[in-house]
Write an enzyme that holds these catalytic residues in place. Sequence first.
Site, PDB file in Angstrom:
ATOM      1  N   CYS A 117       3.064  -4.641   6.874  1.00 47.99           N
ATOM      2  CA  CYS A 117       2.710  -4.420   5.472  1.00 47.99           C
ATOM      3  C   CYS A 117       3.893  -3.864   4.685  1.00 47.99           C
ATOM      4  O   CYS A 117       4.886  -3.427   5.249  1.00 47.99           O
ATOM      5  CB  CYS A 117       1.526  -3.455   5.372  1.00 47.99           C
ATOM      6  SG  CYS A 117      -0.024  -4.177   5.941  1.00 47.99           S
ATOM      7  N   HIS A 162       0.812  -1.214   0.000  1.00 49.75           N
ATOM      8  CA  HIS A 162       0.000   0.000   0.000  1.00 49.75           C
ATOM      9  C   HIS A 162       0.845   1.264   0.000  1.00 49.75           C
ATOM     10  O   HIS A 162       2.054   1.225   0.219  1.00 49.75           O
ATOM     11  CB  HIS A 162      -0.955  -0.006   1.206  1.00 49.75           C
ATOM     12  CG  HIS A 162      -0.265   0.009   2.552  1.00 49.75           C
ATOM     13  ND1 HIS A 162       0.239   1.161   3.117  1.00 49.75           N
ATOM     14  CD2 HIS A 162      -0.026  -0.984   3.431  1.00 49.75           C
ATOM     15  CE1 HIS A 162       0.760   0.876   4.291  1.00 49.75           C
ATOM     16  NE2 HIS A 162       0.619  -0.424   4.506  1.00 49.75           N
TER      17      HIS A 162
END
Length: 188
Positions: free
Chosen positions: A164, A148
């Site tokens: 992440c 992301h």
Amino acid sequence: MLSRRRLLMFAAMSCGTFVVPAAAHQTRNSTFKVDPKFEPQSVPYFAHPPGTIVVDTGAHFLYLVESFGKARRYGIGVGKAGLSLKGEAIVERKAKWPSWRPTSNMIRRNPRKYAKYANGVPGGSGNPLGSRALYLYRNGRDTMYRIHGTTEPSSIGRSVSNGCVRMINAHVEDLFERVPLGTRVIIL
């Protein structure tokens, strides 16, 4: 007669290495200049088949293998030791300006920081997932790990997240357009 600069440029082009000039990236409070090695660029790459995303957490690079011998490389920020996903996953969902909610483990590890977001944060410029997200699944189940964007571009090249894979918003937008659902992701 070729100048030294033209000769070097020609040599880089013939090797397949193209560097996008370093750019300033907007954050909420200031402009951050990312190290040029973390800007998207075409590099020689022979380890995996075309269409594969390879995340090298130790080197802080993500590779999108484009053809035999060539990949598009992006700089990334990754999880702190012990918080990163390893192995294989599949991109089974993509979102523009995704909403975000901390995982139960994030809230448990740091309730003072994350409990206030337990009901989620709508998509937008202040959202920790940034402008785009690729959702990683294994065996049809959400891993809770994402590739992301970020509101903290200074984290690129570092191991600071909750697991992440973070990218500069403009870079994840570029990747988002190049990657179809079903893309294989290998996390080293």
